[in-house]
Scaffold this active site. Structure first.
Site, PDB file in Angstrom:
ATOM      1  N   ARG A 147       0.752  -1.145   0.062  1.00 15.34           N
ATOM      2  CA  ARG A 147      -0.026  -0.079  -0.082  1.00 15.34           C
ATOM      3  C   ARG A 147       0.951   1.069   0.028  1.00 15.34           C
ATOM      4  O   ARG A 147       1.756   1.118   0.474  1.00 15.34           O
ATOM      5  CB  ARG A 147      -1.095   0.002   1.254  1.00 15.34           C
ATOM      6  CG  ARG A 147      -1.761  -1.191   1.313  1.00 15.34           C
ATOM      7  CD  ARG A 147      -2.447  -1.010   2.716  1.00 15.34           C
ATOM      8  NE  ARG A 147      -3.510  -2.426   2.903  1.00 15.34           N
ATOM      9  CZ  ARG A 147      -3.032  -3.361   3.338  1.00 15.34           C
ATOM     10  NH1 ARG A 147      -1.729  -3.618   3.634  1.00 15.34           N
ATOM     11  NH2 ARG A 147      -3.937  -4.423   3.514  1.00 15.34           N
ATOM     12  N   LYS A 171      -1.956  -2.957   8.059  1.00 12.70           N
ATOM     13  CA  LYS A 171      -3.016  -2.827   9.043  1.00 12.70           C
ATOM     14  C   LYS A 171      -2.926  -3.061  10.358  1.00 12.70           C
ATOM     15  O   LYS A 171      -2.742  -4.428  10.383  1.00 12.70           O
ATOM     16  CB  LYS A 171      -4.361  -3.047   8.391  1.00 12.70           C
ATOM     17  CG  LYS A 171      -4.622  -2.143   7.165  1.00 12.70           C
ATOM     18  CD  LYS A 171      -6.020  -2.596   6.745  1.00 12.70           C
ATOM     19  CE  LYS A 171      -6.427  -1.458   5.106  1.00 12.70           C
ATOM     20  NZ  LYS A 171      -7.677  -2.066   4.867  1.00 12.70           N
ATOM     21  N   HIS A 242      -3.933   3.369  -5.377  1.00 12.07           N
ATOM     22  CA  HIS A 242      -3.689   2.085  -5.272  1.00 12.07           C
ATOM     23  C   HIS A 242      -3.723   1.040  -6.434  1.00 12.07           C
ATOM     24  O   HIS A 242      -3.575  -0.120  -6.698  1.00 12.07           O
ATOM     25  CB  HIS A 242      -4.889   1.339  -4.389  1.00 12.07           C
ATOM     26  CG  HIS A 242      -4.759   1.339  -2.994  1.00 12.07           C
ATOM     27  ND1 HIS A 242      -3.739   1.547  -2.575  1.00 12.07           N
ATOM     28  CD2 HIS A 242      -5.374   0.525  -2.050  1.00 12.07           C
ATOM     29  CE1 HIS A 242      -3.758   1.112  -1.133  1.00 12.07           C
ATOM     30  NE2 HIS A 242      -4.839   0.577  -0.927  1.00 12.07           N
ATOM     31  N   ARG A 245      -0.897  -1.346  -7.024  1.00  8.08           N
ATOM     32  CA  ARG A 245      -1.130  -2.405  -6.180  1.00  8.08           C
ATOM     33  C   ARG A 245      -2.181  -3.324  -6.916  1.00  8.08           C
ATOM     34  O   ARG A 245      -1.916  -4.442  -6.831  1.00  8.08           O
ATOM     35  CB  ARG A 245      -1.820  -1.702  -4.752  1.00  8.08           C
ATOM     36  CG  ARG A 245      -2.200  -3.151  -3.582  1.00  8.08           C
ATOM     37  CD  ARG A 245      -2.456  -2.374  -2.337  1.00  8.08           C
ATOM     38  NE  ARG A 245      -3.089  -3.224  -1.451  1.00  8.08           N
ATOM     39  CZ  ARG A 245      -2.639  -4.240  -0.866  1.00  8.08           C
ATOM     40  NH1 ARG A 245      -0.995  -4.217  -0.621  1.00  8.08           N
ATOM     41  NH2 ARG A 245      -3.404  -4.791   0.218  1.00  8.08           N
ATOM     42  N   HIS A 268      -3.616  -9.122   2.963  1.00 10.73           N
ATOM     43  CA  HIS A 268      -4.930  -9.304   3.191  1.00 10.73           C
ATOM     44  C   HIS A 268      -5.060 -10.574   4.245  1.00 10.73           C
ATOM     45  O   HIS A 268      -4.836 -11.528   4.291  1.00 10.73           O
ATOM     46  CB  HIS A 268      -5.646  -9.839   1.994  1.00 10.73           C
ATOM     47  CG  HIS A 268      -5.899  -8.934   0.911  1.00 10.73           C
ATOM     48  ND1 HIS A 268      -6.043  -9.104  -0.410  1.00 10.73           N
ATOM     49  CD2 HIS A 268      -5.824  -7.423   1.026  1.00 10.73           C
ATOM     50  CE1 HIS A 268      -6.035  -7.869  -1.142  1.00 10.73           C
ATOM     51  NE2 HIS A 268      -6.078  -7.110  -0.271  1.00 10.73           N
ATOM     52  N   TYR A 277      -9.689 -10.039  -7.334  1.00  8.69           N
ATOM     53  CA  TYR A 277      -8.714  -9.728  -8.317  1.00  8.69           C
ATOM     54  C   TYR A 277      -8.957 -10.993  -9.450  1.00  8.69           C
ATOM     55  O   TYR A 277      -8.649 -10.717 -10.676  1.00  8.69           O
ATOM     56  CB  TYR A 277      -7.127  -9.702  -7.792  1.00  8.69           C
ATOM     57  CG  TYR A 277      -7.095  -8.411  -7.283  1.00  8.69           C
ATOM     58  CD1 TYR A 277      -6.887  -7.300  -7.858  1.00  8.69           C
ATOM     59  CD2 TYR A 277      -6.905  -8.610  -5.748  1.00  8.69           C
ATOM     60  CE1 TYR A 277      -6.781  -6.216  -6.975  1.00  8.69           C
ATOM     61  CE2 TYR A 277      -6.519  -7.433  -5.230  1.00  8.69           C
ATOM     62  CZ  TYR A 277      -6.470  -6.359  -5.669  1.00  8.69           C
ATOM     63  OH  TYR A 277      -6.313  -5.043  -5.055  1.00  8.69           O
TER      64      TYR A 277
END
Length: 296
Positions: A147, A171, A242, A245, A268, A277
């Site tokens: 990110r 995160k 993004h 990415r 993730h 995706y």
């Protein structure tokens, strides 16, 4: 009511270790929520907030033209906040329980074709420290899929070029190790040896990517540069921070990469987030078929 919001923001910042972007979103959402409660509904005590009040606020967001995705984010912020108030015994109930926002179809991420990525990566001119920096940042984003918020937080000690990986924090400050290819490693090495010192000037900073003040580059600063570079590269598609990415993940899957491996590289927590995706690759294949097959 403002004091409780401040307490909550301090809690998510110190105890949960959330990213600055997430904290800013929480604060913005809750200030909007609090303002609506006090000025429109005349509610001045968190103990007096009811389920109906929250539903009215969500309707207000919808009537104001906010998307379903934005409303869902506001509700998530409100839920976390009311759970905090209940846990801290500020209130004796959580009025946000069992409230649902309207489900919205998840938009497919916009990605660049390989030739567009190559044009973008080749655009920065290696005639100034900023050119070396921009080249290194773009190569790194496409090589790793990290990110933008993770990239700008990188320290020089997080980069291990000889071993071919970087360490980043996602995160919730979750650490992960991500491999980098030769092109990105070479661009970063050139930036560090030929340009970073010139940007640093007389400052002291362990941030990898610096701005013209010799300080850590901001997300907004990167975004401004990306739009300028995309314009120079002649890319007509609408870009977001993004985009590289999304392109990284899509191109890996198109070339047969394992979904679980891509999930790990992207950081993730849930594989369903990565599975979006696979829908992108199917859509792109259909577009190619329609464009080039004589009987499509």
């Amino acid at each position: 009511m403002k004091d409780q919001i401040k307490d909550f923001i301090h809690y998510v910042m110190v105890e949960r270790g959330l990213s600055q972007n997430t904290i800013v979103s929480y604060e913005r959402d809750l200030k909007s929520y609090s303002l609506y409660l006090t000025e429109t509904l005349h509610v001045t005590d968190w103990n007096h907030v009811t389920r109906i009040h929250i539903i009215q606020y969500l309707k207000h967001l919808k009537d104001s033209g906010k998307s379903g995705k934005t409303s869902a984010r506001h509700l998530a912020s409100i839920r976390s906040f009311h759970q905090f108030l209940l846990r801290e015994k500020v209130t004796d109930k959580d009025p946000s329980v069992h409230i649902e926002t309207q489900k919205t179809e998840r938009a497919l991420p916009k990605v660049l074709a390989l030739n567009e990525v190559e044009r973008l990566l080749d655009t920065p001119k290696l005639t100034s420290p900023f050119g070396y920096r921009d080249k290194a940042m773009l190569e790194l984003l496409y090589a790793t899929g990290i990110r933008v918020s993770e990239m700008i937080e990188l320290k020089t000690a997080d980069v291990h070029l000889s071993m071919g990986f970087i360490r980043c924090f996602g995160k919730g400050r979750k650490e992960r190790i991500v491999p980098i290819g030769e092109a990105a490693a070479s661009a970063i090495e050139e930036y560090m040896t030929k340009a970073r010192g010139k940007l640093l000037k007389n400052n002291v900073s362990d941030a990898l990517f610096l701005n013209h003040h010799g300080k850590q580059i901001s997300r907004q600063g990167f975004w401004k540069n990306l739009k300028k570079i995309a314009l120079e590269a002649g890319i007509k598609k609408e870009l977001t921070p993004h985009t590289l990415r999304h392109s990284f993940a899509t191109h890996l899957l198109e070339n047969g990469a394992d979904l679980r491996a891509v999930q790990e590289m992207l950081g993730h927590a849930d594989i369903s987030t990565t599975q979006i995706y696979t829908h992108v690759t199917k859509t792109r294949l259909k577009d190619v078929y329609k464009q080039f097959h004589p009987r499509a």
